[in-house]
Design a protein around this motif. Structure first.
Motif, short mmCIF file in Angstrom:
data_model
loop_
_atom_site.label_atom_id
_atom_site.label_comp_id
_atom_site.label_asym_id
_atom_site.label_seq_id
_atom_site.Cartn_x
_atom_site.Cartn_y
_atom_site.Cartn_z
N ARG A 165 40.88 34.89 32.44
CA ARG A 165 41.49 33.89 34.34
C ARG A 165 41.73 34.81 35.37
O ARG A 165 41.64 34.43 36.72
N ALA A 166 42.96 35.50 35.10
CA ALA A 166 43.47 36.47 35.96
C ALA A 166 42.07 37.41 36.59
O ALA A 166 41.91 37.30 38.17
N VAL A 167 41.36 38.12 36.42
CA VAL A 167 40.34 38.69 37.18
C VAL A 167 39.17 37.94 37.19
O VAL A 167 38.88 38.70 38.33
N ALA A 168 39.22 36.72 36.67
CA ALA A 168 37.70 35.97 37.74
C ALA A 168 38.26 35.38 38.84
O ALA A 168 37.90 35.69 39.82
N LEU A 169 40.49 34.90 39.12
CA LEU A 169 40.94 34.91 40.23
C LEU A 169 41.01 36.42 41.17
O LEU A 169 40.48 35.47 42.07
N TRP A 170 41.57 37.41 40.18
CA TRP A 170 41.63 38.05 41.74
C TRP A 170 39.82 38.26 42.14
O TRP A 170 40.08 38.89 43.29
N HIS A 171 38.75 38.70 41.66
CA HIS A 171 38.36 39.03 42.27
C HIS A 171 37.34 37.32 42.93
O HIS A 171 37.07 38.29 44.15
N GLY A 172 37.42 36.38 42.70
CA GLY A 172 37.18 35.16 44.02
C GLY A 172 38.32 35.58 45.43
O GLY A 172 37.87 34.79 46.54
N LEU A 173 39.84 36.57 44.57
CA LEU A 173 40.06 36.35 46.08
C LEU A 173 40.29 37.38 46.84
O LEU A 173 41.01 38.05 47.86
N GLY A 174 38.89 38.80 46.55
CA GLY A 174 38.25 39.11 47.14
C GLY A 174 38.61 41.10 46.11
O GLY A 174 38.91 41.72 47.15
N PHE A 175 39.40 40.63 44.92
CA PHE A 175 39.65 42.13 44.72
C PHE A 175 38.59 42.93 44.29
O PHE A 175 37.81 42.15 43.95
N GLN A 176 38.52 44.23 44.07
CA GLN A 176 37.38 44.86 43.82
C GLN A 176 38.05 45.57 42.49
O GLN A 176 39.24 45.83 42.50
N THR A 177 36.77 45.79 41.25
CA THR A 177 37.60 46.22 40.46
C THR A 177 36.90 47.76 40.85
O THR A 177 36.09 47.86 40.63
N LEU A 178 38.51 48.83 40.51
CA LEU A 178 37.89 50.29 41.05
C LEU A 178 37.45 51.54 39.94
O LEU A 178 36.83 52.48 40.44
N THR A 179 38.29 50.64 38.68
CA THR A 179 38.32 51.23 37.13
C THR A 179 38.78 50.35 36.40
O THR A 179 39.08 50.11 36.31
N ARG A 180 38.01 51.18 35.22
CA ARG A 180 38.29 50.59 33.53
C ARG A 180 38.83 52.03 32.93
O ARG A 180 38.38 52.57 32.99
N LEU A 181 40.32 51.34 32.61
CA LEU A 181 40.89 52.67 32.07
C LEU A 181 40.50 51.83 30.31
O LEU A 181 41.22 50.83 29.68
N PRO A 182 39.59 52.88 29.80
CA PRO A 182 39.34 52.56 28.40
C PRO A 182 40.84 52.23 27.11
O PRO A 182 41.04 53.20 27.57
N ASP A 183 41.17 51.44 26.44
CA ASP A 183 41.63 51.00 25.27
C ASP A 183 42.70 51.86 25.58
O ASP A 183 43.71 51.77 25.18
N ALA A 184 43.39 50.96 26.71
CA ALA A 184 44.66 51.35 27.96
C ALA A 184 45.13 50.34 27.06
O ALA A 184 47.22 50.54 27.45
N PHE A 185 45.23 49.43 26.88
CA PHE A 185 46.38 48.76 26.53
C PHE A 185 46.23 48.17 24.67
O PHE A 185 45.29 47.92 24.45
N ASP A 186 47.20 47.91 24.41
CA ASP A 186 47.35 47.50 22.89
C ASP A 186 47.53 45.67 22.78
O ASP A 186 48.34 45.94 22.73
N HIS A 187 46.71 45.44 22.52
CA HIS A 187 46.63 43.94 22.86
C HIS A 187 46.85 43.65 21.59
O HIS A 187 46.66 43.93 20.16
N PRO A 188 48.08 42.28 21.27
CA PRO A 188 48.25 41.96 19.97
C PRO A 188 47.42 40.79 18.84
O PRO A 188 47.40 41.44 17.77
N THR A 189 46.10 41.22 19.33
CA THR A 189 45.14 40.00 18.49
C THR A 189 43.52 40.98 18.54
O THR A 189 43.33 40.99 17.27
N GLU A 190 43.70 41.22 19.44
CA GLU A 190 42.18 41.99 20.32
C GLU A 190 42.91 43.26 19.71
O GLU A 190 41.52 43.82 20.12
N GLY A 191 43.46 43.81 19.61
CA GLY A 191 43.30 45.29 19.48
C GLY A 191 43.40 46.02 20.69
O GLY A 191 44.07 45.58 21.69
N LEU A 192 43.30 47.04 21.31
CA LEU A 192 42.69 48.43 22.20
C LEU A 192 41.95 47.78 23.07
O LEU A 192 40.65 47.71 22.76
N VAL A 193 42.16 47.20 24.21
CA VAL A 193 40.75 46.66 25.29
C VAL A 193 41.10 47.57 26.32
O VAL A 193 42.43 47.83 26.58
#
Length: 160
Positions: free
Chosen positions: A123-151
């Motif tokens: 939801r946030a990613v789509a909103l930020w893109h819709g408001l003109g933000f660009q994704t500059l880079t992706r940090l692989p496995d940088a966040f340890d999600h409590p149910t999804e694991g490393l994202v």
């Protein structure tokens, strides 16, 4: 809905928004066991300009605006946004981001950067893109999600 500067009188309402988001641990890289005092200290830290979104006397969201870096990076703004669970999907985050873009521009920031957007927060990613933000880079496995694991985490940017 009005968006205004937060005051100490808003602390209880802001904590009621921060606590479930922090405890869930799926969108912010903050300690899930933070106390009320620790969370509010972070949200109202020196250099943070903190706001609330209010409708009919009820606080539906909060955000802070700050310089992303000191010195040579201080012309780029950074924000953190949280919306009350009961207000999700009602345009509160969009309104707060639009407000923050205007405030940042008024404060002479040249751009806004989000350093760590959790990739599964679609939801946030789509909103930020819709408001003109660009994704500059992706940090692989940088966040340890409590149910999804490393994202991945995203660095997002927009000129003002």
């Amino acid at each position: 809905m009005i968006i205004r500067t937060a005051t100490a009188a808003d602390h209880d309402a802001i904590w009621s928004i921060l606590e479930p988001v922090i405890r869930a641990g799926d969108t912010y890289a903050l300690p899930r066991d933070w106390s009320r005092e620790q969370a509010l200290s972070y949200w109202f830290a020196d250099g943070h300009h903190t706001f609330v979104a209010e409708d009919d006397g009820q606080i539906l969201g909060t955000y802070y605006l700050k310089a992303n870096q000191k010195g040579g990076g201080s012309h780029v703004a950074n924000c953190g946004y949280m919306t009350a669970a009961q207000a999700t999907g009602k345009g509160v985050a969009r309104a707060m981001c639009q407000h923050s873009l205007e405030v940042a521009k008024d404060m002479s920031f040249a751009a806004m950067q989000f350093n760590f957007v959790v990739s599964t927060n679609s939801r946030a990613v789509a909103l930020w893109h819709g408001l003109g933000f660009q994704t500059l880079t992706r940090l692989p496995d940088a966040f340890d999600h409590p149910t999804e694991g490393l994202v991945d985490a995203l660095v997002m940017f927009r000129k003002l």
